[in-house]
Write an enzyme that holds these catalytic residues in place. Structure first.
Site, PDB file in Angstrom:
ATOM      1  N   VAL A   1       0.788  -1.146   0.003  1.00  0.00           N
ATOM      2  CA  VAL A   1      -0.065   0.109   0.031  1.00  0.00           C
ATOM      3  C   VAL A   1       0.932   1.272   0.033  1.00  0.00           C
ATOM      4  O   VAL A   1       1.724   1.385   0.814  1.00  0.00           O
ATOM      5  CB  VAL A   1      -0.653   0.047   1.396  1.00  0.00           C
ATOM      6  CG1 VAL A   1      -1.791   1.342   1.220  1.00  0.00           C
ATOM      7  CG2 VAL A   1      -1.738  -1.235   1.370  1.00  0.00           C
ATOM      8  N   HIS A   2       0.792   2.227  -0.975  1.00  0.00           N
ATOM      9  CA  HIS A   2       1.475   3.230  -0.683  1.00  0.00           C
ATOM     10  C   HIS A   2       0.586   4.679  -1.510  1.00  0.00           C
ATOM     11  O   HIS A   2       1.260   5.573  -1.306  1.00  0.00           O
ATOM     12  CB  HIS A   2       2.885   3.298  -1.534  1.00  0.00           C
ATOM     13  CG  HIS A   2       2.777   3.259  -2.874  1.00  0.00           C
ATOM     14  ND1 HIS A   2       2.461   2.187  -3.809  1.00  0.00           N
ATOM     15  CD2 HIS A   2       2.839   4.291  -3.941  1.00  0.00           C
ATOM     16  CE1 HIS A   2       2.346   2.514  -5.059  1.00  0.00           C
ATOM     17  NE2 HIS A   2       2.763   3.815  -4.936  1.00  0.00           N
ATOM     18  N   ARG A   3      -0.197   4.457  -2.329  1.00  0.00           N
ATOM     19  CA  ARG A   3      -1.007   5.660  -2.735  1.00  0.00           C
ATOM     20  C   ARG A   3      -1.386   6.517  -1.694  1.00  0.00           C
ATOM     21  O   ARG A   3      -1.983   6.118  -0.746  1.00  0.00           O
ATOM     22  CB  ARG A   3      -2.176   5.111  -3.373  1.00  0.00           C
ATOM     23  CG  ARG A   3      -1.897   4.205  -4.616  1.00  0.00           C
ATOM     24  CD  ARG A   3      -1.758   4.843  -6.069  1.00  0.00           C
ATOM     25  NE  ARG A   3      -0.930   3.955  -6.825  1.00  0.00           N
ATOM     26  CZ  ARG A   3      -0.065   4.421  -7.808  1.00  0.00           C
ATOM     27  NH1 ARG A   3       0.311   5.935  -7.895  1.00  0.00           N
ATOM     28  NH2 ARG A   3       0.750   3.599  -8.446  1.00  0.00           N
TER      29      ARG A   3
END
Ligand code: UD1
Ligand code: UDP
Length: 350
Positions: free
Chosen positions: A203-205
């Site tokens: 997860v990084h957005r």
């Protein structure tokens, strides 16, 4: 020819590994790292692991708000272009480094070639969408990974210099798979994971990490699963999880980001991937691993249409349901080219 390539973020190091190799056989490349990513696990590890040449310059802009970060890159890239006077400036993807490269070069009348042109999700709340729209409109050579991308450009009136080349990430993946068969990966052993019996999550957005409600829903879903989850955490995700004081259950192993080879090994052996990454959605597809995408839309629509990727957003119930039930039982046509996209990109620069 002299080509000045701009890289700065993790997926750009990976894409450049494919193109640089071919480019340097025929032309002189000057590689400029903006410094957008700087931790060893986000940057150096890819130069060490992918035989990517050391950058000729690192602008060391580091992290910051969009305006400040892009401005610092713009200044540094302008200086580099003036000093090097390249015949082409090459940009990758849709990060702030991409945007800064396109702006700096086009104002200096240096032609811009954009690898991964034409992708759209039609949502300007996502910073990457703004970056790619601007970069495409400023580019002279638009190197598209899919027919959808070519169509998107045409809808915006961009038809000159547009070429369907395929995805350079498939070139890198094919190279990595050959390397992996030569030397067995140990990452699964190190992490105590059994082939086919764990989930891989990333997860990084900003839409997920910087929105506490969405981040909590994703973590709640992952915490509720009854399978081991390995979660190589982007520093942005790790920071937001810590700041929000979110709890992570014992079956979720949060680890530092890993190098590309380890990531390919982790993806290949996962039962299923949970991600908001663009690159990982495609890698899961190419490797035949079902993908549950933690976003409301994707630019890689073909992976969804094929039946191997499902969009669930950041809704805990939908994520849990998809992890339990999503089991593609359909063929997997080759998507995004044939693994020789980098050669086509370099041919077109000529
Ligand atoms: C950027 C790109 C995104 C791409 C992603 C790949 C933009 C707008 N976004 O997002 O399109 O998918 O890279 O991973 O360009 N940080 C560190 N160490 C690092 C790098 C970042 O701690 O080496 C932390 C910092 O707190 C920073 C945050 O991560 O503020 C976000 O980094 P940034 O480069 O701004 O955006 P990404 O989320 O990485
Ligand atoms: N990746 C990696 N190590 C990790 C996480 C991702 O090597 O710990 C790779 C992944 O396999 C893919 C690329 O990084 O090739 C995707 O980058 P990211 O998700 O950061 O950006 P995006 O593709 O969403 O722009």
């Amino acid at each position: 020819m002299k080509v000045l390539s701009i890289i700065g973020a993790r997926p750009q190091f990976i894409k450049a590994a494919a193109v640089s190799r071919v480019l340097r056989e025929r032309h002189r490349e000057v590689l400029v790292h903006t410094g957008q990513h700087y931790d060893y696990e986000m940057s150096g590890i890819f130069f060490d692991g992918l035989e990517l040449p050391c950058p000729d310059a690192n602008l060391e802009v580091g992290s910051g708000r969009h305006g400040a970060q892009t401005a610092a890159m713009l200044k540094g890239i302008e200086d580099a272009v003036l000093a090097e006077r390249p015949d082409y400036l090459l940009i990758y993807g849709d990060t702030n480094s991409t945007l800064a490269g396109a702006l700096a070069a086009s104002k200096l009348l240096v032609p811009v070639a954009h690898v991964e042109a034409g992708l759209r999700i039609f949502n300007r709340r996502m910073p990457e969408e703004i970056n790619r729209v601007v970069a495409d409109h400023l580019s002279d050579l638009l190197l598209c990974p899919s027919e959808t991308a070519v169509r998107n450009l045409s809808t915006e009136g961009i038809t000159r210099g547009v070429h369907l080349v395929g995805d350079v990430m498939l070139d890198v993946l094919n190279w990595a798979r050959q390397q992996l068969t030569a030397k067995a990966p140990t990452v699964l052993e190190r992490q105590g994971l059994a082939n086919g019996h764990y989930l891989l999550a990333t997860v990084h957005r900003s839409e997920n990490t910087d929105d506490l409600e969405r981040l909590s829903q994703i973590l709640h879903a992952i915490n509720s699963l009854d399978e081991p989850v390995v979660f190589p955490a982007h520093p942005r995700a790790r920071k937001m999880i810590a700041e929000a004081g979110c709890r992570v259950e014992r079956h979720v192993r949060v680890i530092d980001p890993v190098g590309y080879m380890d990531m390919v090994a982790l993806t290949s052996a996962a039962r299923l991937v949970l991600t908001d990454s663009g690159g990982l959605q495609k890698e899961a597809y190419w490797l035949g691993v079902p993908c549950v995408t933690l976003r409301d839309e994707t630019e890689w629509v073909e992976t969804v249409a094929s039946g191997w990727n499902t969009l669930v957003g950041a809704d805990a119930a939908r994520i849990i349901e998809a992890v339990r039930c999503f089991a593609p039982n359909c063929s997997r046509p080759l998507l995004y080219g044939d693994g020789f996209a980098a050669s086509r990109c370099v041919d077109l620069l000529n």
